[in-house]
Design an enzyme around this catalytic site. Structure first.
Site, PDB file in Angstrom:
ATOM      1  N   GLY A  88       1.265   5.432  -3.921  1.00 43.94           N
ATOM      2  CA  GLY A  88       0.980   6.676  -4.663  1.00 43.94           C
ATOM      3  C   GLY A  88      -0.125   6.467  -5.690  1.00 43.94           C
ATOM      4  O   GLY A  88      -0.134   7.114  -6.732  1.00 43.94           O
ATOM      5  N   LYS A  89      -1.073   5.585  -5.370  1.00 41.54           N
ATOM      6  CA  LYS A  89      -2.158   5.294  -6.323  1.00 41.54           C
ATOM      7  C   LYS A  89      -3.038   6.514  -6.557  1.00 41.54           C
ATOM      8  O   LYS A  89      -3.549   6.710  -7.645  1.00 41.54           O
ATOM      9  CB  LYS A  89      -3.023   4.131  -5.804  1.00 41.54           C
ATOM     10  CG  LYS A  89      -2.288   2.800  -5.810  1.00 41.54           C
ATOM     11  CD  LYS A  89      -3.173   1.671  -5.327  1.00 41.54           C
ATOM     12  CE  LYS A  89      -3.437   1.704  -3.855  1.00 41.54           C
ATOM     13  NZ  LYS A  89      -2.290   1.392  -2.992  1.00 41.54           N
ATOM     14  N   ALA A 133      -7.894   3.097   3.692  1.00 43.91           N
ATOM     15  CA  ALA A 133      -7.064   3.687   2.643  1.00 43.91           C
ATOM     16  C   ALA A 133      -6.954   5.185   2.868  1.00 43.91           C
ATOM     17  O   ALA A 133      -7.787   5.787   3.538  1.00 43.91           O
ATOM     18  CB  ALA A 133      -7.695   3.425   1.279  1.00 43.91           C
ATOM     19  N   GLY A 134      -5.934   5.774   2.308  1.00 42.22           N
ATOM     20  CA  GLY A 134      -5.792   7.227   2.375  1.00 42.22           C
ATOM     21  C   GLY A 134      -5.033   7.667   1.151  1.00 42.22           C
ATOM     22  O   GLY A 134      -3.878   7.323   0.990  1.00 42.22           O
ATOM     23  N   HIS A 135      -5.708   8.325   0.259  1.00 48.62           N
ATOM     24  CA  HIS A 135      -5.051   8.749  -0.973  1.00 48.62           C
ATOM     25  C   HIS A 135      -4.787  10.247  -0.926  1.00 48.62           C
ATOM     26  O   HIS A 135      -5.704  11.038  -0.798  1.00 48.62           O
ATOM     27  CB  HIS A 135      -5.911   8.404  -2.192  1.00 48.62           C
ATOM     28  CG  HIS A 135      -6.014   6.925  -2.420  1.00 48.62           C
ATOM     29  ND1 HIS A 135      -6.904   6.346  -3.273  1.00 48.62           N
ATOM     30  CD2 HIS A 135      -5.305   5.908  -1.887  1.00 48.62           C
ATOM     31  CE1 HIS A 135      -6.742   5.038  -3.265  1.00 48.62           C
ATOM     32  NE2 HIS A 135      -5.782   4.745  -2.423  1.00 48.62           N
ATOM     33  N   THR A 136      -3.515  10.595  -0.998  1.00 50.72           N
ATOM     34  CA  THR A 136      -3.156  12.011  -0.956  1.00 50.72           C
ATOM     35  C   THR A 136      -2.966  12.519  -2.380  1.00 50.72           C
ATOM     36  O   THR A 136      -2.235  11.919  -3.155  1.00 50.72           O
ATOM     37  CB  THR A 136      -1.833  12.189  -0.172  1.00 50.72           C
ATOM     38  OG1 THR A 136      -1.982  11.524   1.074  1.00 50.72           O
ATOM     39  CG2 THR A 136      -1.522  13.659   0.066  1.00 50.72           C
ATOM     40  N   GLN A 189      -5.001  -0.279  -0.699  1.00 51.83           N
ATOM     41  CA  GLN A 189      -3.949  -1.114  -0.101  1.00 51.83           C
ATOM     42  C   GLN A 189      -3.020  -1.667  -1.193  1.00 51.83           C
ATOM     43  O   GLN A 189      -2.856  -1.023  -2.203  1.00 51.83           O
ATOM     44  CB  GLN A 189      -4.544  -2.246   0.767  1.00 51.83           C
ATOM     45  CG  GLN A 189      -5.212  -1.748   2.048  1.00 51.83           C
ATOM     46  CD  GLN A 189      -6.634  -1.275   1.842  1.00 51.83           C
ATOM     47  OE1 GLN A 189      -7.415  -1.947   1.210  1.00 51.83           O
ATOM     48  NE2 GLN A 189      -6.976  -0.120   2.378  1.00 51.83           N
ATOM     49  N   SER A 239       6.720   8.700 -12.036  1.00 52.11           N
ATOM     50  CA  SER A 239       6.334   9.934 -11.349  1.00 52.11           C
ATOM     51  C   SER A 239       7.567  10.507 -10.645  1.00 52.11           C
ATOM     52  O   SER A 239       8.267   9.798  -9.923  1.00 52.11           O
ATOM     53  CB  SER A 239       5.220   9.619 -10.346  1.00 52.11           C
ATOM     54  OG  SER A 239       5.027  10.705  -9.490  1.00 52.11           O
ATOM     55  N   GLY A 281       0.828  -1.206   0.000  1.00 49.19           N
ATOM     56  CA  GLY A 281       0.000   0.000   0.000  1.00 49.19           C
ATOM     57  C   GLY A 281       0.860   1.252   0.000  1.00 49.19           C
ATOM     58  O   GLY A 281       2.099   1.172   0.059  1.00 49.19           O
ATOM     59  N   ASP A 282       0.193   2.390  -0.105  1.00 50.75           N
ATOM     60  CA  ASP A 282       0.857   3.703  -0.089  1.00 50.75           C
ATOM     61  C   ASP A 282       1.865   3.866  -1.226  1.00 50.75           C
ATOM     62  O   ASP A 282       2.892   4.519  -1.069  1.00 50.75           O
ATOM     63  CB  ASP A 282       1.567   3.945   1.265  1.00 50.75           C
ATOM     64  CG  ASP A 282       0.627   3.729   2.423  1.00 50.75           C
ATOM     65  OD1 ASP A 282      -0.506   4.221   2.339  1.00 50.75           O
ATOM     66  OD2 ASP A 282       1.016   3.060   3.402  1.00 50.75           O
ATOM     67  N   GLY A 308      -1.476   8.661  10.439  1.00 50.17           N
ATOM     68  CA  GLY A 308      -0.352   9.529  10.799  1.00 50.17           C
ATOM     69  C   GLY A 308       0.862   8.762  11.310  1.00 50.17           C
ATOM     70  O   GLY A 308       1.865   9.351  11.693  1.00 50.17           O
TER      71      GLY A 308
HETATM   72  P1  IMP Z   1      -6.769  -2.917   8.452  1.00 54.79           P
HETATM   73  O1  IMP Z   1      -6.952  -2.875   6.987  1.00 54.79           O
HETATM   74  O2  IMP Z   1      -7.148  -1.620   9.140  1.00 54.79           O
HETATM   75  O3  IMP Z   1      -7.433  -4.096   9.102  1.00 54.79           O
HETATM   76  O4  IMP Z   1      -5.189  -3.081   8.749  1.00 54.79           O
HETATM   77  C1  IMP Z   1      -4.500  -4.275   8.429  1.00 54.79           C
HETATM   78  C2  IMP Z   1      -3.089  -3.977   7.942  1.00 54.79           C
HETATM   79  O5  IMP Z   1      -3.159  -3.325   6.683  1.00 54.79           O
HETATM   80  C3  IMP Z   1      -2.284  -3.029   8.848  1.00 54.79           C
HETATM   81  O6  IMP Z   1      -0.921  -3.381   8.785  1.00 54.79           O
HETATM   82  C4  IMP Z   1      -2.478  -1.673   8.182  1.00 54.79           C
HETATM   83  O7  IMP Z   1      -1.429  -0.768   8.492  1.00 54.79           O
HETATM   84  C5  IMP Z   1      -2.467  -2.082   6.723  1.00 54.79           C
HETATM   85  N1  IMP Z   1      -3.215  -1.150   5.844  1.00 54.79           N
HETATM   86  C6  IMP Z   1      -4.525  -1.028   5.704  1.00 54.79           C
HETATM   87  N2  IMP Z   1      -4.830  -0.090   4.801  1.00 54.79           N
HETATM   88  C7  IMP Z   1      -3.665   0.395   4.334  1.00 54.79           C
HETATM   89  C8  IMP Z   1      -3.313   1.364   3.354  1.00 54.79           C
HETATM   90  O8  IMP Z   1      -4.154   1.978   2.682  1.00 54.79           O
HETATM   91  N3  IMP Z   1      -1.985   1.573   3.167  1.00 54.79           N
HETATM   92  C9  IMP Z   1      -1.032   0.887   3.847  1.00 54.79           C
HETATM   93  N4  IMP Z   1      -1.307  -0.028   4.778  1.00 54.79           N
HETATM   94  C10 IMP Z   1      -2.613  -0.283   5.023  1.00 54.79           C
END
Ligand code: IMP
Length: 432
Positions: free
Chosen positions: A15-16, A39-42, A225, A415, A12-13, A303
């Site tokens: 840069g999607k 998820a968190g897309h910046t 992810q 990128s 994950g992360d 964070g």
């Molecule tokens: P959950 O998805 O909140 O159950 O977290 C399970 C695992 O996936 C943990 O290690 C989180 O840090 C990781 N995780 C969940 N969503 C993301 C994401 O968007 N980016 C990176 N790691 C993620």
């Protein structure tokens, strides 16, 4: 290209958000098909920063429709707050622009309470979840006791489902985790309000998507992810509870497998991971801190600082196979600028000398794996202004050539900075 899928090849992360935002311009609709507000897309558009957790990144393009498919788990409070925040910044998100599948499961307050209670109880063995209730929501879906978006529109059914669910969850919360019980009636009232607010957005998204495709429209499926957080193919149990692989775009949105065309795999120029779990190329020294600081590697959802390491091509190559990736999108290449040498992990070696070409399922075996590195010369030239392959320094091009050969898939784009414009497009078919 009627249907394109964008997935993460790492943890994950990658840069999607930026890539989906960029390619979103060229399609009619953008679809999320799994995960939730973990998820968190910046996105950085015109120097302005947007962080989205649930609404597809394409929402910033006026005139595009964003779809939240049945495979996504939706916290309605978070969705409404995100819609309001966007509206506050002048981005209108009416029912014509944001569609929510009536089959999508809802993250209810007990899911988050259980997620947090479980992580607390696990202590040092915690997965390090985002604490958003993702796992418990998918559990209820599989247990066939979940509450779906459609239920928000049937008040009597909603009330009885909440009461039935809470009878069991409160037992666990109070007796097993020693946490306070939740109030069914309060939750019901809250969700009635959510239902009124979201009613016009809720519909048969699968039918809407298929109608759009039949009319000659195009879609971009936005994975959340990454491949190695996949519940089946990732580093279980340090994974999320959904399938971020490209194949689940079909199940998670309701389109046939024969509809999918390009599958783009996002690769960050180094590796990061948030939360617990194995990480063969992790750097705990100065080089790791360099990547973390230069890459601003702090989670956009929680964070938390992200763990950083060299680019692991075992992980990327496996993702190419699992997703059927047709093109790679390399992100954050500019972060490596200024390093004397850069490293690529080309394989894993066990203490017995045995070499592995894929991440093993056994965590014990994985813990024994040592990275086999290829070291290459770095570059010091500023690449953030490069817009063509030729404008990249030779050492940088050599690194990318090697990466492409090890991955076994062509480079579609590179990128070199957070802004939309800071992109080198190599697959011309992706141009608008
Ligand atoms: P959950 O998805 O909140 O159950 O977290 C399970 C695992 O996936 C943990 O290690 C989180 O840090 C990781 N995780 C969940 N969503 C993301 C994401 O968007 N980016 C990176 N790691 C993620």
């Amino acid at each position: 290209m009627a249907c394109m899928v964008v997935v993460g090849t790492q943890w994950g992360d990658e840069g999607k958000g930026k890539v989906v935002d960029l390619l979103g311009e060229r399609v009619d609709g953008i679809v999320r098909f799994q995960g939730g507000n973990n998820a968190g897309h910046t996105l950085v558009v015109g120097g302005e920063k947007f962080i989205l957790h649930l609404i597809p990144s394409g929402v910033l393009h006026p005139g595009k429709t964003c779809f939240i498919g049945n495979g996504v788990v939706v916290d309605p409070a978070v969705l409404i707050a995100e819609m309001d925040r966007l509206a506050g910044r002048g981005v209108a998100v009416g029912p014509d622009r944001l569609r929510l599948s009536e089959r999508a499961h809802l993250i209810m307050p007990w899911h988050q309470a259980l997620d947090l209670a479980r992580e607390k109880a696990k202590g040092g063995a915690a997965i390090g979840t985002t604490g958003r209730g993702i796992g418990p929501c998918y559990e209820d879906k599989a247990a066939r006791v979940g509450i779906r978006a459609a239920d928000l529109l049937e008040p009597e059914l909603l009330r009885s489902k909440i009461a039935a669910c809470l009878a069991e969850k409160n037992f666990w919360l109070t007796n097993y985790y020693q946490e306070p019980a939740l109030d069914a009636e309060m939750i019901y009232e809250l969700h009635l309000g959510f239902g009124r607010r979201l009613a016009a957005h809720i519909g048969d998204v699968a039918a809407e998507l298929n109608r759009l495709l039949e009319a000659g429209g195009s879609l971009l499926f936005e994975g959340a992810q990454g491949t190695h957080l996949d519940i089946d193919h990732g580093t279980y149990p340090y994974v999320t509870s959904s399938n971020p692989l490209a194949g689940s775009a079909c199940n998670g949105a309701g389109v046939g497998v024969t509809r999918l065309g390009k599958v783009l795999g996002l690769v960050k120029a180094y590796t990061t991971r948030v939360g617990g779990g194995p990480f063969v190329t992790e750097l705990t020294d100065e080089a790791g801190r360099y990547l973390q600081e230069r890459g601003a590697e702090f989670g956009s959802t929680t964070g938390r600082p992200r763990r950083c390491g060299w680019l692991d091509m075992v992980v990327v190559r496996q993702a190419v196979r699992l997703n059927g990736i047709t093109g790679l999108c390399l992100t954050k290449l500019d972060v490596l600028t200024g390093l004397d040498t850069v490293r690529l992990c080309v394989g894993y070696r066990l203490p017995t000398g045995e070499e592995l070409d894929a991440v093993p399922a056994s965590l014990a075996r994985l813990a024994q794996c040592q990275a086999v590195y290829q070291e290459m010369p770095g570059w010091s030239e500023d690449i953030s202004g490069a817009r063509t392959w030729e404008e990249l320094p030779p050492a940088c091009r050599a690194y990318l050539e090697r990466l492409r050969a090890l991955a076994g898939a062509p480079l579609a784009l590179v990128s070199v900075g957070p802004d939309r414009e800071q992109t080198i497009l190599l697959d011309r078919s992706l141009a608008g």
